[in-house]
Design an enzyme around this catalytic site. Structure first.
Site, short mmCIF file in Angstrom:
data_model
loop_
_atom_site.label_atom_id
_atom_site.label_comp_id
_atom_site.label_asym_id
_atom_site.label_seq_id
_atom_site.Cartn_x
_atom_site.Cartn_y
_atom_site.Cartn_z
N HIS A 118 0.80 -1.22 0.00
CA HIS A 118 0.00 0.00 0.00
C HIS A 118 0.84 1.28 0.00
CE1 HIS A 118 -3.74 1.88 -0.21
NE2 HIS A 118 -4.40 1.20 0.71
N ASP B 166 -2.27 1.60 -4.91
CA ASP B 166 -3.55 1.90 -4.27
C ASP B 166 -4.61 0.90 -4.71
OD1 ASP B 166 -3.72 4.72 -6.46
OD2 ASP B 166 -4.50 2.71 -6.79
#
Lengths: 372, 476
Positions: B446, B450
């Site tokens: 992350h 995304d």
């Protein structure tokens, strides 16, 4: 010659109740059995089973067996010293460690194995070998075969056709030997030559010898004919019927506990882990960019695992943190190319992502792995 | 009793004795504590020199090759003490006595002589020197808790090892029917008796080396099934469980995995899952399988999954990237070296197929075959196992639907594929049909990826697989 299948034998029920004493209770002085399997581990397990469970007081046993290609080392030997493990892996030839002493042998279907089971008191190797020679001479009187005082059988006074080993327990003992009928001599000589340098160990060394197949001496001889002749002679000497009973080494009902014995013989801990402590002192010649590096390596291997590891790298060739990580990881690992390959490639994931560094690491590790 | 023993100790020579048996009055002060330590109760026994017995064939010397015991170990009669070798014969020397090993007279590779002492064994004074015959009717044991051994006026034949097993399981020897010679009670008799009591399958003898089961799934063992069928009956007596914990050092490959997985968890993972309708792909593969076989190659679903992933990575190259240690730079890797997780004896190995972006589905299948056979033979090379940029884990071949895979550094994404199940689904007309459904669970880093990117990549990958003909449009 009569081959009698086990299913017909009425003592099977007897076996289930008392695995120890009552086995083939039709006891005469002896029993001849032959394995239907060519799996070296299964057959070695049968030997263990008979040694541990059969009461040999009333009857002795002759066990006949043959294996698909395998190298069998003695109980206290060092496989790295004895054979070309790389070649074995490539050719898918199995490696087994037996429980008896002695040296390394190559087995294939052209080689027959004979195991003479007796009580510890009646253990007598010379007699067994003389029996074999007698059988061979009865088959082909012109064969020049004789027993030496090293318990080998020589053909034409110079070629070894049989090697011997033995195992003695508390109450029982066995003597087994090979007999070269028609084995692949080319594969034999190439697998029994070790490429590993710089090994120092107190393991029992094998004594190399020139070998010859009985088939080469007399093409009419086959493994089957020879096996039968030996069984016949054994039958005569023990005053029993010339019957050979077939056994299947996977029959757990007949041989309870045999599958565990078979499994144990295949574990890494037994085959490699039982190697007596040894050390390696050698030099890696690594071609890197435009130069050749000579890297001294020293390792101590105990129970098949790396106890101590020293690699003499040029300063800063690998970042010091990385070098110590490598040595720390190698220490305690199995001395096994598969294990070390998995180890070093996994470790590489947490190294700085630098192509140069990765190349050096891979080069060094590949050379280290070649030692195994 | 203890005081009496202290007096008799004074004449015995102790070698490396670690136990309390002091020859002065202070021993009396500690007498109470001595009773609580089981070992100290036997520290004042008789030391016997166990000599190396005749090997046969006129052999006088042997080489000691391996010790099975060390100083301080307890041994029972018939336990193996060491392995010696003489002239191609390997001999297992077993103990004649029950007791504690006090001295080993030889080291490994020393020459030992027949007739000379091999080990010194301290025998429990209360038992006396055991003969080679089976022990008949042991006198009361010094341990307070095991009174089951005392069978008043009834002779039971059993070796000390068998007695110990009975003791550990709180069994009265008088309740067992011996099947050995002269009704001797064998180990098998005890085990059979226990099995009948509990209906369980017992572990093999504690001395046997238990081989860990192979990692590949075998048929489910019979025991759980039997238990499921039987209605559990409360057992009337507590069974003494004699299993012990086993501690092993973490070495080798496992050590490396510890390092890698610890580093992996420093990556902030997010997960994204979806289901894929493979009905058309299943049909396509059925058609292509014989063609591949003709070329000598086994065609599974993986080559399609891998190729589709590579095609997806062309559109979303950030999933094929690497973040440096300081999170300063992202390197977009040119090659799609897609790793395939493999379960081997070692554990989880991830060889990769190199440059999938220029490989056909068939090329990938060939390479997978090669990697799989090397993997099962334990012969994968370093180049096969390094350089991966993206990984797929087909855990579905073993089982499972959804998973939460862990990213393998230095990569940034990984996908876990569940098993293919036949499930009912609705089609466009609202009718129910049979669909071949597989679940995929992605994990991504992350810090640089995304959710939207992952979702779009997954949709693209899914669309290629749900409609394999669309792969043709984008194949290079």
């Amino acid at each position: 010659m009569v081959l009698q299948s086990l299913k017909n034998c009425r003592w099977l029920s007897c076996v289930r109740r008392t695995p120890k004493a009552c086995f083939w209770s039709t006891a005469s002085g002896g029993l001849i059995i032959q394995s239907v399997s060519n799996d070296v581990y299964q057959n070695l397990a049968v030997e263990d089973w008979i040694h541990d469970h059969m009461d040999l007081e009333k009857q002795q046993v002759l066990f006949l067996w043959r294996n698909s290609p395998a190298v069998v080392i003695g109980r206290h030997q060092n496989p790295w010293q004895e054979c070309n493990l790389r070649l074995l892996r490539q050719k898918n030839i199995k490696l087994a460690r037996r429980r008896s002493g002695g040296g390394t042998v190559y087995h294939d279907l052209g080689n027959i194995n004979l195991t003479f089971f007796t009580t510890r008191k009646k253990y007598e190797r010379m007699e067994n070998l003389k029996l074999i020679v007698k059988a061979l001479k009865a088959l082909r009187p012109q064969l020049d075969v004789q027993v030496t005082d090293r318990y080998d059988i020589l053909l034409d006074s110079q070629y070894k056709i049989s090697g011997t080993a033995a195992k003695l327990g508390r109450t029982s003992a066995y003597h087994h030997c090979t007999l070269l009928c028609n084995a692949d001599k080319f594969v034999l000589s190439s697998v029994l030559k070790s490429p590993y340098k710089g090994l120092k160990s107190n393991a029992t060394p094998s004594v190399p010898a020139s070998v010859k197949n009985l088939f080469e001496e007399d093409p009419s001889l086959t493994s089957e004919i020879i096996l039968d002749a030996i069984a016949k002679e054994y039958a005569v000497q023990h005053q029993i019927d010339h019957h050979i009973t077939l056994i299947n080494p996977v029959d757990e009902a007949l041989l309870p506990g045999i599958s565990n014995k078979t499994k144990e013989l295949q574990t890494w801990e037994w085959v490699y882990g039982k190697t007596p402590k040894f050390s390696i002192s050698t030099c890696l010649n690594m071609a890197y960019k435009d130069s050749v590096l000579d890297i001294k390596v020293n390792m101590d291997v105990k129970h098949g695992r790396i106890e101590v590891c020293n690699i003499d790298l040029p300063e800063q060739w690998l970042p010091p943190g990385l070098y110590s990580e490598l040595v720390k990881s190698l220490t305690g690992s199995k001395f096994c190319p598969n294990e070390i390959t998995a180890l070093v490639t996994t470790l590489l994931r947490v190294c700085p992502q630098d192509d140069e560094l990765h190349n050096r690491w891979s080069l060094l590790c590949e050379n280290m792995i070649r030692l195994m | 009793v203890c005081i009496h023993r202290v007096r008799s100790c004074s004449s015995i020579r102790f070698i490396k004795s670690k136990y309390v048996c002091v020859f002065d009055k202070s021993a009396l002060k500690f007498s109470h504590q001595q009773r609580l330590f089981r070992t100290s109760a036997v520290s004042c026994g008789q030391i016997v020199q166990f000599k190396l017995s005749d090997i046969g064939e006129g052999i006088t010397e042997v080489t000691v090759k391996e010790w099975y015991v060390k100083e301080g170990d307890s041994v029972s009669q018939f336990d193996s003490i060491c392995e010696v070798q003489s002239d191609k014969a390997s001999v297992t020397i077993t103990s004649r006595y029950d007791g504690i090993i006090r001295k080993l007279h030889y080291s490994i590779d020393d020459i030992a002589f027949v007739g000379k002492p091999l080990v010194d064994i301290e025998i429990d004074a209360s038992k006396g020197v055991a003969s080679e015959e089976d022990v008949v009717e042991t006198p009361p044991m010094s341990h307070e808790e095991h009174t089951h051994q005392e069978i008043k006026g009834h002779k039971t034949l059993a070796t000390p090892a068998v007695r110990r097993l009975a003791m550990e399981n709180n069994i009265k020897l008088s309740e067992i029917v011996g099947t050995g010679k002269d009704n001797r009670i064998l180990k098998e008799d005890i085990l059979n008796y226990l099995a009948k009591q509990t209906g369980a399958i017992l572990p093999p003898s504690p001395k046997a080396e238990i081989v860990p089961p192979p990692r590949k799934t075998e048929a489910v063992p019979a025991a759980p099934k039997d238990k499921a069928r039987k209605i559990p009956v409360p057992v009337s007596r507590p069974i003494a469980f004699s299993g012990k914990d086993r501690t092993e050092p973490v070495t080798g490959f496992q050590k490396a995995m510890v390092k890698t997985m610890s580093a992996a968890l420093k990556i902030p993972h997010f997960g994204y899952s979806d289901e894929v309708d493979l009905t058309q792909l299943v049909q396509l593969r059925e058609e292509l399988k014989p063609l591949a076989e003709m070329r000598g190659v086994k065609l599974s679903f993986m080559p399609f999954f891998i190729k589709a992933a590579s095609m997806g990575l062309l559109q979303y190259p950030i999933l094929n990237a690497s973040l440096d240690e300081n999170c300063q730079n992202v390197t977009y890797k040119a090659s799609h070296n897609i790793g395939v997780a493999m379960d081997t004896e070692q554990g989880l190995i991830v060889p990769n197929v190199k440059n999938v972006q220029v490989c056909s589905v068939f090329d990938i299948a060939v390479e997978l075959n090669r990697l799989q056979s090397l993997g099962s033979a334990g012969q994968l090379g370093t180049s096969d196992l390094t350089g991966g940029t993206f990984t797929l884990s087909n855990i579905g071949t073993i089982g499972g639907t959804y998973a939460k895979p862990v990213i393998l550094p230095p990569e940034v994404a990984i996908g876990a594929l569940g098993k293919i199940q036949v499930l009912p689904r609705f089609n466009g007309k609202g009718e129910v049909f049979k669909a071949q459904i597989m679940n995929v669970s992605w994990s991504a880093d992350h810090r640089i990826i995304d959710g939207a990117t992952m979702a779009r990549f997954s949709n693209l990958w899914k669309s290629y697989l749900e409609n394999p003909a669309s792969m043709l449009l984008d194949l290079k």
